[in-house]
Design a protein around this motif. Sequence first.
Motif, PDB file in Angstrom:
ATOM      1  N   UNK A  75     101.916  18.540  -8.651  1.00 14.61           N
ATOM      2  CA  UNK A  75     103.186  17.816  -8.683  1.00 14.61           C
ATOM      3  C   UNK A  75     103.397  17.165  -7.329  1.00 14.61           C
ATOM      4  N   UNK A  76     103.847  15.917  -7.317  1.00 12.90           N
ATOM      5  CA  UNK A  76     104.179  15.235  -6.063  1.00 12.90           C
ATOM      6  C   UNK A  76     105.566  15.674  -5.615  1.00 12.90           C
ATOM      7  N   UNK A  77     105.715  15.865  -4.317  1.00 12.87           N
ATOM      8  CA  UNK A  77     107.005  16.233  -3.739  1.00 12.87           C
ATOM      9  C   UNK A  77     107.638  15.001  -3.094  1.00 12.87           C
ATOM     10  N   UNK A  78     108.940  14.989  -3.003  1.00 12.49           N
ATOM     11  CA  UNK A  78     109.649  13.851  -2.420  1.00 12.49           C
ATOM     12  C   UNK A  78     109.262  13.614  -0.967  1.00 12.49           C
ATOM     13  N   UNK A  79     108.878  14.670  -0.246  1.00 12.21           N
ATOM     14  CA  UNK A  79     108.513  14.523   1.164  1.00 12.21           C
ATOM     15  C   UNK A  79     107.078  14.010   1.349  1.00 12.21           C
ATOM     16  N   UNK A  80     106.405  13.663   0.237  1.00  8.07           N
ATOM     17  CA  UNK A  80     105.036  13.163   0.311  1.00  8.07           C
ATOM     18  C   UNK A  80     103.991  14.247   0.151  1.00  8.07           C
ATOM     19  N   UNK A  81     104.410  15.504   0.116  1.00  7.02           N
ATOM     20  CA  UNK A  81     103.485  16.617  -0.061  1.00  7.02           C
ATOM     21  C   UNK A  81     103.175  16.848  -1.524  1.00  7.02           C
ATOM     22  N   UNK A  82     102.742  18.041  -1.813  1.00  5.81           N
ATOM     23  CA  UNK A  82     102.392  18.375  -3.188  1.00  5.81           C
ATOM     24  C   UNK A  82     102.891  19.772  -3.505  1.00  5.81           C
ATOM     25  N   UNK A  83     103.119  19.989  -4.797  1.00  3.81           N
ATOM     26  CA  UNK A  83     103.630  21.263  -5.282  1.00  3.81           C
ATOM     27  C   UNK A  83     102.631  21.958  -6.169  1.00  3.81           C
ATOM     28  N   UNK A  84     103.113  22.448  -7.277  1.00  2.00           N
ATOM     29  CA  UNK A  84     102.359  23.286  -8.199  1.00  2.00           C
ATOM     30  C   UNK A  84     101.095  22.603  -8.723  1.00  2.00           C
ATOM     31  N   UNK A  85     100.006  23.370  -8.765  1.00  2.00           N
ATOM     32  CA  UNK A  85      98.751  22.888  -9.339  1.00  2.00           C
ATOM     33  C   UNK A  85      98.913  22.769 -10.853  1.00  2.00           C
ATOM     34  N   UNK A  86      98.468  21.652 -11.403  1.00  2.00           N
ATOM     35  CA  UNK A  86      98.626  21.368 -12.818  1.00  2.00           C
ATOM     36  C   UNK A  86      97.298  21.212 -13.561  1.00  2.00           C
ATOM     37  N   UNK A  87      96.300  20.656 -12.883  1.00  2.00           N
ATOM     38  CA  UNK A  87      95.155  20.115 -13.609  1.00  2.00           C
ATOM     39  C   UNK A  87      93.987  19.925 -12.639  1.00  2.00           C
ATOM     40  N   UNK A  88      92.822  19.759 -13.178  1.00  2.00           N
ATOM     41  CA  UNK A  88      91.624  19.353 -12.441  1.00  2.00           C
ATOM     42  C   UNK A  88      91.091  18.099 -13.112  1.00  2.00           C
ATOM     43  N   UNK A  89      90.686  17.119 -12.324  1.00  2.00           N
ATOM     44  CA  UNK A  89      89.936  15.979 -12.856  1.00  2.00           C
ATOM     45  C   UNK A  89      88.734  15.759 -11.956  1.00  2.00           C
ATOM     46  N   UNK A  90      87.637  15.337 -12.556  1.00  2.00           N
ATOM     47  CA  UNK A  90      86.436  15.131 -11.753  1.00  2.00           C
ATOM     48  C   UNK A  90      85.619  13.959 -12.274  1.00  2.00           C
ATOM     49  N   UNK A  91      84.836  13.435 -11.354  1.00  6.58           N
ATOM     50  CA  UNK A  91      83.883  12.368 -11.633  1.00  6.58           C
ATOM     51  C   UNK A  91      82.556  12.838 -11.089  1.00  6.58           C
ATOM     52  N   UNK A  92      81.519  12.768 -11.898  1.00  6.60           N
ATOM     53  CA  UNK A  92      80.196  13.162 -11.416  1.00  6.60           C
ATOM     54  C   UNK A  92      79.152  12.140 -11.866  1.00  6.60           C
ATOM     55  N   UNK A  93      78.073  12.151 -11.112  1.00  6.02           N
ATOM     56  CA  UNK A  93      76.984  11.214 -11.352  1.00  6.02           C
ATOM     57  C   UNK A  93      75.744  11.979 -11.782  1.00  6.02           C
ATOM     58  N   UNK A  94      74.950  11.343 -12.612  1.00  4.07           N
ATOM     59  CA  UNK A  94      73.639  11.888 -12.948  1.00  4.07           C
ATOM     60  C   UNK A  94      72.656  11.542 -11.843  1.00  4.07           C
ATOM     61  N   UNK A  95      71.407  11.830 -12.072  1.00  4.53           N
ATOM     62  CA  UNK A  95      70.375  11.550 -11.073  1.00  4.53           C
ATOM     63  C   UNK A  95      69.861  10.118 -11.133  1.00  4.53           C
ATOM     64  N   UNK A  96      70.364   9.339 -12.083  1.00  6.83           N
ATOM     65  CA  UNK A  96      69.817   8.002 -12.297  1.00  6.83           C
ATOM     66  C   UNK A  96      70.716   6.890 -11.750  1.00  6.83           C
ATOM     67  N   UNK A  97      71.466   7.161 -10.697  1.00  3.60           N
ATOM     68  CA  UNK A  97      72.260   6.121 -10.067  1.00  3.60           C
ATOM     69  C   UNK A  97      73.730   6.195 -10.429  1.00  3.60           C
ATOM     70  N   UNK A  98      74.423   5.111 -10.128  1.00  6.03           N
ATOM     71  CA  UNK A  98      75.875   5.102 -10.300  1.00  6.03           C
ATOM     72  C   UNK A  98      76.360   4.053 -11.294  1.00  6.03           C
ATOM     73  N   UNK A  99      75.532   3.662 -12.221  1.00  7.59           N
ATOM     74  CA  UNK A  99      75.989   2.727 -13.247  1.00  7.59           C
ATOM     75  C   UNK A  99      76.887   3.411 -14.262  1.00  7.59           C
ATOM     76  N   UNK A 100      76.621   4.684 -14.534  1.00  3.06           N
ATOM     77  CA  UNK A 100      77.404   5.458 -15.503  1.00  3.06           C
ATOM     78  C   UNK A 100      77.826   6.766 -14.847  1.00  3.06           C
ATOM     79  N   UNK A 101      79.126   7.031 -14.879  1.00  2.84           N
ATOM     80  CA  UNK A 101      79.661   8.284 -14.372  1.00  2.84           C
ATOM     81  C   UNK A 101      80.254   9.078 -15.521  1.00  2.84           C
TER      82      UNK A 101
END
Length: 184
Positions: A75-101
Amino acid sequence: MTVTLRVEATATAGGLVLRPWLPDDADAVIEAYSDPDIARWTTSPMKTSEDALRWLERQWEGGETGKQFSFAVCEAQLDGGYGTLLCDVSLRWGDDGREIGEVGYWTLAHARGQGVAPRALEALSTWAFDAFAGDGLRRLQLIHQIDNLASCRVAEETGYRLDRILPAYPPYPRDGHVHVRDAV
């Protein structure tokens, strides 16, 4: 590369901060992986502080090597900080370059049904296409088991179209959906 992303509040939902994982997040990681609705879709049990620390170390290593970017969504806080953890998101690459993530995510039980995952995935996807356009990124894919209806909804809400069915392959016991989103 250390990245922090911010998602503005809407009329119905507060702002989000996508930040790097911190050592203090270990208990939340254990909580997430202890949730039957998350554990059902994962192949790595997470029961101890050591398990969580190893998981966090993999996230940090992925960012250092550029092979994976994983964000704690809070959660974003009004002071620019952050609050409670909600979720994880990730981006990963295979071994064959960065055309497809490949993107992935999980959402803690207390944050489900609030639009957190689609908003976080949208922010990650937009950032990825901008940040890695020069590396040739042309497509992101989201893969989930065929009976994970919540992930199917999140994919559709964020512009990931169903591309194909992926046959079951160990360690995944069921067929999967491959959703894709192409660079504009």
